[in-house]
Design an enzyme around this catalytic site. Structure first.
Site, short mmCIF file in Angstrom:
data_model
loop_
_atom_site.label_atom_id
_atom_site.label_comp_id
_atom_site.label_asym_id
_atom_site.label_seq_id
_atom_site.Cartn_x
_atom_site.Cartn_y
_atom_site.Cartn_z
N GLU A 277 43.69 32.49 39.72
CA GLU A 277 43.99 31.63 40.88
C GLU A 277 45.46 31.22 40.89
OE1 GLU A 277 41.75 31.97 42.86
OE2 GLU A 277 40.07 32.42 41.53
N TYR B 220 39.78 44.24 44.02
CA TYR B 220 40.26 43.58 42.80
C TYR B 220 40.61 44.61 41.73
CZ TYR B 220 38.23 39.13 44.45
OH TYR B 220 37.94 38.00 45.17
N1 BES Z 1 40.37 34.34 46.78
C1 BES Z 1 39.27 34.57 45.94
C2 BES Z 1 38.00 33.99 46.47
C3 BES Z 1 37.53 34.60 47.78
C4 BES Z 1 37.71 35.94 48.05
C5 BES Z 1 36.88 33.80 48.69
C6 BES Z 1 37.28 36.45 49.25
C7 BES Z 1 36.44 34.33 49.88
C8 BES Z 1 36.64 35.66 50.16
C9 BES Z 1 39.50 34.05 44.53
O1 BES Z 1 40.81 34.17 44.12
C10 BES Z 1 38.69 34.90 43.60
O2 BES Z 1 38.91 36.07 43.56
N2 BES Z 1 37.77 34.32 42.85
C11 BES Z 1 36.93 35.02 41.93
C12 BES Z 1 37.35 34.81 40.51
C13 BES Z 1 38.34 35.77 40.00
C14 BES Z 1 38.63 35.49 38.54
C15 BES Z 1 37.96 37.20 40.18
C16 BES Z 1 35.53 34.47 42.05
O3 BES Z 1 35.36 33.45 42.74
O4 BES Z 1 34.63 35.02 41.46
ZN ZN Z 2 41.44 36.14 43.91
#
Ligand code: BES
Ligand code: ZN
Length: 617
Positions: free
Chosen positions: A310, A397
């Site tokens: 984050e 990702y």
């Molecule tokens: N920005 C994302 C969360 C998100 C992505 C919300 C797409 C809505 C739509 C956040 O940065 C994220 O990727 N969170 C991951 C954790 C990360 C360590 C991979 C999660 O929430 O699992």
């Molecule tokens: Zn993210």
């Protein structure tokens, strides 16, 4: 033929009459998932006044939008979702507005007439019970059990249920807010934040740096602050504060690492709000204040790479932002790559190699689910007409991150880091699309050497499905020992080495993921009795163990599984666990029962997803 003629006339007269009585529809743009005409009239600044009403579970607010109408457009159109609009003023004159028919996915367009020279509008409204950005928690759903709690989650297209806006990541706005909450509660936003409660429950916020609407955020609850150093700290409920601050004590080191790789942090403070367990995702990169699930508080700091992730968004995503959700890899792929670079610095290479490998396993699992030639395994996605919420997976990702790692290894780290710095500096506070990013890469990473670029198969990485064959493989040396323990356990049913004492969370995850399924009752019992897995306080290990338990029909773990699912709302855990239960008849019934009892603790979006999953034939 002739006999049908009057009937046809009648039918067409009926249709004509119907559409004449209807107000004109507002065009919906399937490409941007928005009703807004941000291309012709652009919002630049929001002054938001809001009162949070926990009794009615609604926010009563006025949104004042400053906008630029360089094209002299006759209307401004905004996105809304289940908002009751009471009154609209444009440059102080009250106007007739029009709200289009409600659509479950995208809400309603709000159309407001303009005349030349208009530059400010004010909308009085109340949020609705279907608001997808808002999660209202009862006191029982909090740690303190005394006060209610509210948090928002606006990414990707939920901001429109909090505030009428041009809900696209391609535009950026600054905002000020005055928020009134019940006395005794703290309010926080993705802005300059208070560090203690105001005796009257009134709070003022400023975000003077331009951000896309999906980064607007609000949290209200019995929340306190503990500083970690002068620019970072933790907000959470009082009973969790000491533990959370201790768990996240490495934030300053992470920040130092991040800045040494990608240049100065530009947002002032970096704090983390540790939300209640029903927070629907792992973390959300709200500027100045990351929101995080409490399930990363494991007691041994082993799950804090999520904070590195984050934090990394402060560059990739928040500074340089995907202009359209189809290019989400620009946000999440760059961030995942950057997260691993930060973790390499703070936790060392062999630790970080485990993160890369587990991420790679997630990627392979998605390739498997989609099929290797599926269009959603491309980095550049086709989201036309689809709700972006439903299109995200591990692909942007992990494939995105491996792509950048492959570029780094081929170009050399020094050169790659210079390119990254240049990219963030050059496009700071701007939006980005894949084509522009590739052009910048051509000029600043490959220096016009298209032969070299083509050798690296850049176009195939972006526009092709699956994984190009030049990807840099993972090298998880610490998993070699784990594999050998697992192999011997699968042969003899017991573990003879003491090595496991030194295992970190990630070694356990690898071990559990790779165990064959189903495991026998005796193997499951052996592992549970020796390592207390059903009662693991580590959410990642617990979730992995429950998954294995379901597919092995190890019912002894079910009471703990049920406790876990009744408390935790994190989609990443819920989807695989409910998905696993759905695979057998008895477990399906259990899934339905647990879901019925627990869904009140889940975010509206998550509840919808799980419901769909359970009801799918
Ligand atoms: N920005 C994302 C969360 C998100 C992505 C919300 C797409 C809505 C739509 C956040 O940065 C994220 O990727 N969170 C991951 C954790 C990360 C360590 C991979 C999660 O929430 O699992
Ligand atoms: Zn993210």
């Amino acid at each position: 033929m002739r006999t049908h003629f009057p009937l046809i006339l009648l039918v067409s007269a009926f249709i004509a009459c119907q559409s004449a009585s209807k107000a004109p529809a507002i065009p919906f743009n399937k490409y941007t998932s928005s009703y807004s005409n941000f291309d012709s009239v652009t919002c630049t600044k929001l002054d938001w006044t809001a009162k949070v009403d926990f009794e009615k579970k609604q926010i009563v607010a006025t949104a004042v939008w400053h906008f630029k109408n360089t094209t002299n457009a006759p209307t401004i159109r905004l996105d809304t979702y289940d908002l009751s609009i009471h009154k609209v003023l444009v440059n102080n004159r009250q106007v007739d507005f029009y709200l289009s028919q409600f659509n479950e996915e995208y809400g309603s367009g709000l159309s407001i007439p303009l005349i030349n020279g208009d530059s400010i509008l004010s909308i009085e409204y109340t949020t609705g019970s279907k608001a997808k950005a808002l999660q209202w928690l009862s006191p029982e759903q909090t740690a303190g059990k005394v006060k209610p709690y509210l948090f928002t989650q606006c990414e990707s297209i939920q901001a429109r249920s909090l505030v009428p806006c041009q809900d696209v990541p391609a535009i950026r706005i600054t905002y000020n807010a005055d928020v009134q909450v019940p006395v005794g509660m703290l309010a926080l936003m993705s802005a300059k934040n208070p560090i203690e409660k105001n005796p009257n429950g009134t709070y003022h916020f400023e975000m003077e740096l331009p951000v896309p609407t999906y980064l607007i955020a609000l949290a209200v609850g019995d929340i306190e602050y503990k500083a970690i150093d002068s620019r970072s700290g933790v907000y959470t409920e009082p009973s969790m504060l000491a533990k959370a601050a201790n768990e996240l004590s490495e934030i300053p080191q992470m920040m130092q690492a991040a800045e040494s790789i990608c240049g100065p942090y530009r947002w002032g403070k970096y704090d983390v709000l540790v939300a209640p367990p029903s927070f629907p995702i792992g973390g959300m990169e709200n500027p100045r204040l990351t929101f995080s699930t409490p399930t990363i508080i494991a007691g041994d700091k082993s799950l804090v790479s999520l904070i590195a992730h984050e934090m990394a968004h402060s560059w990739s995503g928040n500074l340089v932002t995907n202009a359209n959700w189809k290019d989400i890899w620009l946000n999440e792929g760059y961030t995942t790559y950057f997260e691993r670079r930060i973790m390499e610095k703070v936790a060392g290479k062999s630790y970080n190699d485990m993160l890369w490998e587990l991420g790679y396993q997630d990627l392979l699992s998605d390739f498997d689910t989609y099929g290797i030639t599926h269009a959603d395994t491309k980095l550049s996605l086709d989201l036309n007409g689809r709700n972006p919420e439903n299109a995200f997976s591990n692909i942007p990702y992990e494939k995105g991150a491996v792509f950048l790692k492959t570029l780094e290894e081929n170009c050399g780290r020094a050169k790659f880091d210079k390119y990254l710095n240049d990219y963030f500096n050059h496009y700071a506070f701007q939006s980005m699309n894949t084509e522009l990013a590739l052009k910048f890469m051509d000029q600043n990473l490959f220096n016009g050497d298209t032969l070299f670029r083509n050798k690296l198969k850049v176009r195939e990485w972006i526009y092709g499905p699956g994984l190009p064959d030049n990807f840099v493989p993972t090298n998880p040396s610490r998993f070699i020992a784990v594999d050998s323990v697992r192999n011997s356990f699968e042969k003899i049913g017991v573990i003879t080495t003491l090595e496991l004492k030194n295992w970190t969370t990630h070694e356990w995850l690898h071990f559990l993921r790779k165990l064959g399924r189903p495991q026998s009752l005796s193997s499951m019992t052996y592992l549970d009795q020796n390592f207390n897995l059903s009662k693991s306080q580590n959410s990642e290990i617990a979730a992995e163990w429950f998954k294995l338990s379901i597919s092995s029909n190890y019912a002894i773990a079910y009471p703990e599984l049920e406790k876990f699912l009744s408390k935790v709302g994190r989609k990443k855990f819920l989807e695989p666990l409910y998905g696993e239960m759905k695979k057998s008849k008895e477990n399906s019934a259990m899934a339905q029962r647990i879901f019925a009892a627990s869904k009140k603790n889940y975010h509206p979006l998550t509840a919808i997803k799980i419901e769909k999953l359970l009801n799918k034939k």
